[in-house]
Design a protein around this motif. Structure first.
Motif, PDB file in Angstrom:
ATOM      1  N   VAL A 191       0.864  -1.182   0.000  1.00 23.65           N
ATOM      2  CA  VAL A 191       0.000   0.000   0.000  1.00 23.65           C
ATOM      3  C   VAL A 191       0.899   1.229   0.000  1.00 23.65           C
ATOM      4  O   VAL A 191       1.744   1.377   0.897  1.00 23.65           O
ATOM      5  N   ALA A 192       0.727   2.076  -0.991  1.00 27.22           N
ATOM      6  CA  ALA A 192       1.519   3.308  -1.121  1.00 27.22           C
ATOM      7  C   ALA A 192       3.011   3.021  -0.959  1.00 27.22           C
ATOM      8  O   ALA A 192       3.722   3.705  -0.219  1.00 27.22           O
ATOM      9  N   GLY A 193       3.480   1.963  -1.626  1.00 27.51           N
ATOM     10  CA  GLY A 193       4.912   1.682  -1.643  1.00 27.51           C
ATOM     11  C   GLY A 193       5.458   0.996  -0.402  1.00 27.51           C
ATOM     12  O   GLY A 193       6.651   0.722  -0.315  1.00 27.51           O
ATOM     13  N   PHE A 196       2.899  -4.562   3.804  1.00 23.17           N
ATOM     14  CA  PHE A 196       2.278  -4.984   5.055  1.00 23.17           C
ATOM     15  C   PHE A 196       2.147  -6.502   5.072  1.00 23.17           C
ATOM     16  O   PHE A 196       1.576  -7.076   4.147  1.00 23.17           O
ATOM     17  N   VAL A 197       2.706  -7.130   6.098  1.00 21.23           N
ATOM     18  CA  VAL A 197       2.503  -8.564   6.290  1.00 21.23           C
ATOM     19  C   VAL A 197       1.164  -8.702   7.004  1.00 21.23           C
ATOM     20  O   VAL A 197       1.034  -8.353   8.176  1.00 21.23           O
ATOM     21  N   LEU A 198       0.145  -9.177   6.285  1.00 19.39           N
ATOM     22  CA  LEU A 198      -1.189  -9.300   6.883  1.00 19.39           C
ATOM     23  C   LEU A 198      -1.286 -10.575   7.718  1.00 19.39           C
ATOM     24  O   LEU A 198      -2.036 -10.637   8.678  1.00 19.39           O
ATOM     25  N   ARG A 199      -0.531 -11.597   7.297  1.00 19.51           N
ATOM     26  CA  ARG A 199      -0.491 -12.850   8.055  1.00 19.51           C
ATOM     27  C   ARG A 199       0.912 -13.424   7.905  1.00 19.51           C
ATOM     28  O   ARG A 199       1.342 -13.686   6.784  1.00 19.51           O
ATOM     29  N   VAL A 203       6.932 -17.736   4.228  1.00 19.79           N
ATOM     30  CA  VAL A 203       8.015 -16.830   3.810  1.00 19.79           C
ATOM     31  C   VAL A 203       8.245 -15.849   4.963  1.00 19.79           C
ATOM     32  O   VAL A 203       7.307 -15.207   5.442  1.00 19.79           O
ATOM     33  N   THR A 204       9.486 -15.746   5.425  1.00 18.79           N
ATOM     34  CA  THR A 204       9.759 -14.939   6.621  1.00 18.79           C
ATOM     35  C   THR A 204       9.925 -13.460   6.270  1.00 18.79           C
ATOM     36  O   THR A 204      10.203 -13.098   5.121  1.00 18.79           O
ATOM     37  N   THR A 205       9.762 -12.619   7.283  1.00 18.54           N
ATOM     38  CA  THR A 205       9.969 -11.175   7.116  1.00 18.54           C
ATOM     39  C   THR A 205      11.390 -10.903   6.631  1.00 18.54           C
ATOM     40  O   THR A 205      11.625 -10.041   5.785  1.00 18.54           O
ATOM     41  N   GLU A 206      12.349 -11.652   7.169  1.00 19.51           N
ATOM     42  CA  GLU A 206      13.748 -11.482   6.772  1.00 19.51           C
ATOM     43  C   GLU A 206      13.904 -11.744   5.273  1.00 19.51           C
ATOM     44  O   GLU A 206      14.618 -11.000   4.576  1.00 19.51           O
ATOM     45  N   PRO A 213      14.856  -4.585  -0.485  1.00 19.29           N
ATOM     46  CA  PRO A 213      15.630  -3.832   0.514  1.00 19.29           C
ATOM     47  C   PRO A 213      15.203  -2.366   0.634  1.00 19.29           C
ATOM     48  O   PRO A 213      15.429  -1.740   1.664  1.00 19.29           O
ATOM     49  N   ASP A 214      14.574  -1.825  -0.419  1.00 17.68           N
ATOM     50  CA  ASP A 214      14.208  -0.403  -0.385  1.00 17.68           C
ATOM     51  C   ASP A 214      12.772  -0.175   0.072  1.00 17.68           C
ATOM     52  O   ASP A 214      12.291   0.958   0.073  1.00 17.68           O
ATOM     53  N   VAL A 215      12.063  -1.252   0.413  1.00 20.55           N
ATOM     54  CA  VAL A 215      10.651  -1.124   0.779  1.00 20.55           C
ATOM     55  C   VAL A 215      10.506  -1.302   2.286  1.00 20.55           C
ATOM     56  O   VAL A 215      11.140  -2.183   2.884  1.00 20.55           O
ATOM     57  N   ARG A 216       9.698  -0.451   2.912  1.00 21.43           N
ATOM     58  CA  ARG A 216       9.433  -0.613   4.339  1.00 21.43           C
ATOM     59  C   ARG A 216       8.494  -1.798   4.542  1.00 21.43           C
ATOM     60  O   ARG A 216       7.451  -1.876   3.894  1.00 21.43           O
TER      61      ARG A 216
END
Ligand code: TXA
Ligand code: MG
Length: 353
Positions: A191-193, A196-199, A203-206, A213-216
């Motif tokens: 969303v807007a670049g 969001f991990v909804l669940r 696949v891990t956050t890492e 690497p450039d996305v929050r």
């Protein structure tokens, strides 16, 4: 000789796949293995077919379903034209086929509105399982598939779990043995670049951060209530993946303290006449006494915890255990998904020691 047997087995399984695909095209439900958990599939373009999923599972209709496709060409049938951005493409290249569900704007007219629960977005993934992929190719339609359990029960990681929950309620079941990852796919939305991990899931956050690497990347909130604040009562707040007994999670910085606290609490429960259970890991199992001590994977290999978690939760019900203490695991890597499911199974009752 054995080549013969292999050929015969392949032929019979080809037959099973063709029959299951025909059922899907006829608007029936079919349970099938994926690399995460068994799914209960139906033709995603048919409202009558998708209705059968909700009915078989007893699933509330405001909970959207994930759409499964065989390859990225099929994506155009599911998502709105022009909706796939560069970041989505990177995720698909890195993780498909695999346990990542990407939420995208839905293509109007393609997918039954029941699948998306009326939302303007749809969750889609390509599963990484040979049986699932063969079935999806043979069915030639996008397949909506939630986990193949009765709503509220732990997700199935074996065909036997599907039979336990859904026997007589579904059109077919393809038995592909034990699933791999053991917990469901990671669901993400950009969303807007920002991602969001909804669940949390396979696949891990890492892994997500490494590919983008450039996305929050935002992880979901962890909502806890204290076990002491939730009195035991029948008909308690609805809990996902939940055993029938009263379960809570115990978390602390020192294993010895956690183990001592749990053992003392379980001893007290035993005195009250409760049937007691402990969910722990290989490294700690021999240190506990209870009616049922279940070792669920090894802390040194967290992927084994994910693989064994749902079958373990089902065991407590099979043994009629009414009071269950579960040890927490570190919330890194796949541990984030494991703890997310454990918290839900425990209706967010958490004890910090
Ligand atoms: O691993 C998996 O994902 C398994 C296998 C069978 O593929 N499937 C699965 O489906 O777990 P299910 O129905 O149990 O999970 C669906 C969840 C929803 O509860 C919601 O969290 C998310 O996926 N979801 C689906 N569509 C969404 C949407 N449009 N927006 C936000 N979240 C969505
Ligand atoms: Mg589910």
């Amino acid at each position: 000789e054995s080549e013969h047997a292999d050929a015969a087995e392949r032929e019979s399984s080809d037959h099973v796949i063709a029959e299951a695909a025909a059922l899907l095209r006829d608007g029936e439900t079919v349970a099938f293995p994926t690399e995460t958990v068994y799914g209960l599939g139906a033709d995603a373009s048919s409202t009558a077919a998708v209705e059968r999923i909700f009915k078989a599972k007893g699933r509330p209709s405001d909970n959207p379903l994930i759409v499964h496709i065989a390859d990225s060409e099929q994506l155009a049938d599911v998502v709105a034209p022009g909706s796939v951005e560069a970041a989505h493409r990177k995720l698909m290249e890195a993780f498909w086929p695999g346990p990542l569900t990407i939420v995208l704007p839905v293509r109007t007219g393609g997918i039954s509105p029941l699948v998306t629960a009326g939302l303007t977005t749809v969750g889609v993934r390509i599963p990484d399982h040979p049986v699932a992929l063969r079935l999806l190719r043979a069915a030639r339609c996008p397949v909506a598939a939630p986990s193949a359990n009765r709503s509220g029960r732990p997700s199935p990681t074996l065909a036997a779990h599907v039979r336990e929950d859904l026997d007589g309620r579904i059109g077919g079941l393809v038995d592909g043995g034990a699933t791999g990852v053991g917990v469901e796919s990671t669901v993400v939305q950009i969303v807007a670049g920002e991602l969001f991990v909804l669940r949390p899931g396979g696949v891990t956050t890492e892994q997500l951060r490494a590919v983008l690497p450039d996305v929050r990347v935002h992880e979901p909130e962890r909502e806890d209530v204290h076990a002491s604040e939730t009195p035991r009562a029948p008909g308690m707040k609805y809990a996902h993946y939940a055993p029938q007994g009263y379960m809570f999670v115990v978390q602390g910085d020192h294993d010895d303290e956690v183990i001592a606290w749990i053992q003392q609490d379980i001893d007290a429960a035993q005195e009250r006449g409760e049937s007691t259970g402990i969910l722990t890991f290989a490294e700690h199992a021999s240190r506990y006494r209870a009616d049922l001590v279940l070792s669920c994977g090894s802390l040194s290999r967290p992927e084994t915890i994910a693989q064994e978690l749902y079958a373990a939760l089902r065991r407590f019900d099979e043994e009629g255990i009414r009071y269950i203490a579960a040890e927490a695991c570190p919330e890194t890597g796949i541990g984030l998904a494991i703890m997310n499911r454990l918290r839900k199974a425990a209706a967010h009752r958490l004890v910090r020691v």
